[in-house]
Design an enzyme around this catalytic site. Structure first.
Site, mmCIF file in Angstrom:
data_model
loop_
_atom_site.group_PDB
_atom_site.id
_atom_site.type_symbol
_atom_site.label_atom_id
_atom_site.label_comp_id
_atom_site.label_asym_id
_atom_site.label_seq_id
_atom_site.Cartn_x
_atom_site.Cartn_y
_atom_site.Cartn_z
ATOM 1 C CD GLU A 38 38.710 33.093 46.714
ATOM 2 O OE1 GLU A 38 37.872 33.439 45.641
ATOM 3 O OE2 GLU A 38 39.264 33.875 47.398
ATOM 4 C CG HIS A 85 24.987 26.530 70.000
ATOM 5 N ND1 HIS A 85 24.030 26.355 71.071
ATOM 6 C CD2 HIS A 85 26.076 27.193 70.567
ATOM 7 C CE1 HIS A 85 24.465 27.190 72.066
ATOM 8 N NE2 HIS A 85 25.529 27.592 71.791
ATOM 9 C CD1 TRP A 89 34.097 34.080 35.035
ATOM 10 C CD2 TRP A 89 31.964 34.516 34.867
ATOM 11 N NE1 TRP A 89 33.376 33.431 35.905
ATOM 12 C CE2 TRP A 89 31.922 33.592 35.849
ATOM 13 C CE3 TRP A 89 30.705 34.998 34.300
ATOM 14 C CZ2 TRP A 89 31.075 33.154 36.707
ATOM 15 C CZ3 TRP A 89 29.572 34.709 35.198
ATOM 16 C CH2 TRP A 89 29.718 33.712 36.467
ATOM 17 C CE LYS A 147 41.090 41.011 42.577
ATOM 18 N NZ LYS A 147 41.210 40.453 43.918
ATOM 19 C CE LYS A 166 41.493 34.954 49.965
ATOM 20 N NZ LYS A 166 40.302 35.652 50.189
ATOM 21 N NE ARG A 202 37.190 43.601 34.273
ATOM 22 C CZ ARG A 202 36.882 44.638 35.222
ATOM 23 N NH1 ARG A 202 37.863 45.211 35.699
ATOM 24 N NH2 ARG A 202 35.570 45.048 35.204
ATOM 25 C CG ASN A 250 32.200 43.394 31.560
ATOM 26 O OD1 ASN A 250 31.658 42.497 31.972
ATOM 27 N ND2 ASN A 250 32.619 44.522 32.401
ATOM 28 N N GLY A 251 29.215 42.264 30.243
ATOM 29 C CA GLY A 251 27.711 42.521 31.191
ATOM 30 C C GLY A 251 26.598 41.466 30.614
ATOM 31 C CB CYS A 265 34.167 40.109 29.844
ATOM 32 S SG CYS A 265 32.860 39.044 29.957
ATOM 33 C CD GLU A 302 39.249 36.550 53.438
ATOM 34 O OE1 GLU A 302 38.021 36.357 53.166
ATOM 35 O OE2 GLU A 302 40.282 36.515 52.562
#
Ligand code: M6R
Length: 616
Positions: free
Chosen positions: A492, A508, A76, A611, A489, A27, A102-103, A2, A485
């Site tokens: 997300e 394989h 969040w 983030k 991208k 965040r 936050n946490g 958060c 990567e």
């Protein structure tokens, strides 16, 4: 995850707090709320589910006549869904105290049961309300907000930053920090609190990063820091390198678009002051001493997500230049096994935010085993560099978009600098080899700019492919992490099924996924690096093409071997093969961004993400 803001001063606290929340919204963005002292001496709160804009609309419709003290939160969700009731602040002491968090309070269920037994009623499903009610009760006993918060945190297990205000103490905000970030902004007749410096850099560039297990008490004219035992501690201020406005969009359609375009400057800034006369010396490593760096027998890079892919790219360069084994491991996997670490292991953490909880815990774990720890980080005052033996800052400026772009390329740059620094100290590369590589590194910013200038071609491709449901990415050697990567991208940002594979793995298993029309991006290694690898990847292209894949090749200028088989070829400028990832990743970033745009998605704040992942 958060974002937290606090303010005491001469301005309207609601303006400062909402401005700070706007800069911290990356965040977490499922709900937001504020608590402000109003002109009539009453503490009022307003909170809403949804993005910050919903709260702003509510406050525009029902304005508060505010004074100079306030706190704000952007959430969040962890405990309890994103609803108005679960949004912060939460109240204690009959609504006279407001608290944000936050946490995660890990033992909240037991504390909640205790409070219910004592007669408290809960209005939310959050762990945070436990803290609000407990601090409220302790305020009753102590009559002092700092003391109430100090006694309360002694009962909590987990990670947390709290900010609290009480109606009986207008002009005061108190905060506590364990394992989650909290930074103080030092103003003139005003002071600020924020999860990171972006919250207040518009007003002041003087800051203090609160240490582990510390309490901070701010008024307009004072900042007092103490430990959890109540002993005052001296906190050293630092100057924030970010400019005011650096965390604004600056006319771009999205933060991500802006950050993609900033990559040349970000890499140049990361190299600045560290490359001189054809050699690399990182001043921040001086204190470790060359003897220690010469004695390293193994390097372990720990990171999550995109930062881990930067570590994977760097592994190839570090092993080649420094001649020590390099392992790259996801922080959360490293932390919960029994890694063999000792005094001759160098553990390098990579984290843009410097707050990723998994990486922080892994760093602490490594340190406890006697390893030397170096943090590659972009955020001054963040926890991971503070918990490490040395820090190499990436100087990318604030990265606001959830999807990391300039963070990634500057992490590779910083790790390459580390490699060249070690190669000099340990004598594993000759001076002419080092000089050649520094020339190549210094040329990277201009070459990235060449690729970003061709964004429209990639955007067109993304628009054509807006209905695509699945995309594969193949790469080999340093191109393999670039393929991973590219897939991350796309997942997300565009919520599309995307997988990255090492091209050598194709036969394989993954080749079974190929069907007519499936788009496959192939990161083609330079034939100048290894003609064998190059021809093997060209063969892979033929194999998937024969099965109907639509091939988009990313290949260096002049590589004609891919032309007969690829449907599209995106070119990157010639560079040392180890420097090609800086350029190869750019079209993949732009592709994901533009495809998300074409689907009408929010590229800066993709669903379910935040983030900084500050909870494990
Ligand atoms: O702040 P960090 O570099 O530690 O973050 C690590 C990952 O959470 C981050 O790179 C994440 O994977 C990004 N959203 C990717 O774009």
């Amino acid at each position: 995850m958060c974002g937290i803001v606090g303010y005491v001063g001469h301005r309207s606290s609601i303006d400062v707090v909402l401005g700070g929340l706007r800069r911290l919204e990356y965040r977490g963005y499922d709900s937001a709320g504020v608590a402000v002292m109003c002109g009539d001496g009453v503490l009022r709160t307003s909170k809403k589910a949804g993005k910050l804009g919903v709260l702003e609309a509510e406050l525009a419709a029902h304005p508060l006549s505010v004074g100079g003290t306030g706190i704000g939160h952007t959430r969040w969700a962890t405990h309890g869904g994103p609803t108005d009731a679960n949004a912060h602040p939460h109240l204690g002491d009959q609504g006279r105290l407001a608290l944000i968090h936050n946490g995660i309070i890990e033992n909240f269920a037991e504390l909640r049961a205790e409070l219910v037994a004592a007669g408290d009623t809960f209005t939310s499903e959050t762990d945070t309300e436990v803290a609000a009610l407990m601090v409220g009760r302790l305020y009753h006993e102590t009559g002092d907000l700092r003391e109430a918060l100090r006694r309360c945190v002694a009962r909590f297990e987990g990670a947390y930053t709290f900010l609290a205000v009480h109606e009986a103490e207008p002009g005061r905000v108190v905060g506590a920090r364990r394992n989650s970030p909290l930074v103080v902004g030092l103003g003139d007749g005003e002071n600020f609190l924020g999860s990171d410096v972006a919250a207040f850099v518009e007003y002041t560039q003087r800051a203090i990063a609160l240490g582990q297990d510390q309490i901070v008490d701010i008024t307009a004219t004072s900042v007092t820091v103490s430990d959890f035992d109540g002993r005052e501690v001296v906190a050293e201020p630092f100057r924030v390198a970010w400019e005011a406005g650096a965390a604004d969009k600056g006319g771009w359609s999205s933060f991500m678009r802006k950050e993609v375009s900033e990559q040349p400057v970000a890499v140049a800034n990361t190299l600045l002051g560290r490359v001189n006369d054809g050699d690399v010396a990182i001043p921040e490593l001086t204190a470790l001493g060359d003897d220690l760096l010469r004695g390293i027998h193994r390097i372990v890079i720990i990171a999550c997500g995109t930062a881990a892919y930067a570590g994977m790219v760097a592994k190839y360069a570090l092993e080649s230049w420094v001649r020590v084994p390099v392992e790259v491991e996801l922080s959360h996997e490293f932390r919960y096994r029994s890694p063999v670490i000792n005094a001759d292991t160098l553990v390098v953490s990579v984290s843009q935010s410097g707050e990723t909880m998994d990486t922080l815990m892994a760093v602490k774990h490594a340190r406890a085993q006697g390893a030397t720890t170096i943090s590659v980080c972009n955020t001054q005052g963040a926890t991971i560099p503070r918990e490490s033996d040395a820090a190499i800052y990436t100087h990318a400026g604030p990265e606001v978009a959830v999807a990391s772009t300039k963070g990634f390329v500057t992490q590779i740059a910083a790790l390459y600098l580390l490699g060249l620094h070690l190669a000099r100290v340990r004598g594993t590369l000759s001076s002419s080899e080092r000089e050649h590589l520094t020339v190549e590194l210094l040329a990277v910013p201009d070459k990235i700019a060449v690729v970003t200038s061709e964004a429209e071609r990639v955007a067109q491709l993304a628009r054509w492919m807006a209905d695509t449901r699945s995309v594969l990415f193949l790469g080999r050697h340093v191109g393999y992490p670039i393929a991973l990567e590219g897939a991350l991208k796309l997942k997300e940002l565009a919520y599309i099924h995307a997988e990255g594979f090492a091209a050598g793995e194709l036969k394989h298993g993954p080749i079974a996924l190929i069907e007519p029309g499936l788009p496959v991006f192939v990161v083609v290694p330079s034939p100048r690096g290894s003609s064998v690898l190059h021809s093997k990847v060209v063969s892979n292209i033929q194999e998937i093409r024969a099965r109907g894949a639509r091939v988009i090749a990313i290949a260096e200028a002049g590589d004609a071997a891919v032309l007969p088989y690829a449907d599209e070829v995106l070119r990157i400028p010639l560079a040392d093969p180890l420097c090609e990832p800086f350029m190869q990743v750019v079209p993949l970033q732009i592709f994901a961004l533009e495809l998300a745009h074409a689907k009408g998605l929010d590229v800066d704040q993709p669903r379910n993400l935040a983030k900084s992942v500050t909870v494990e």
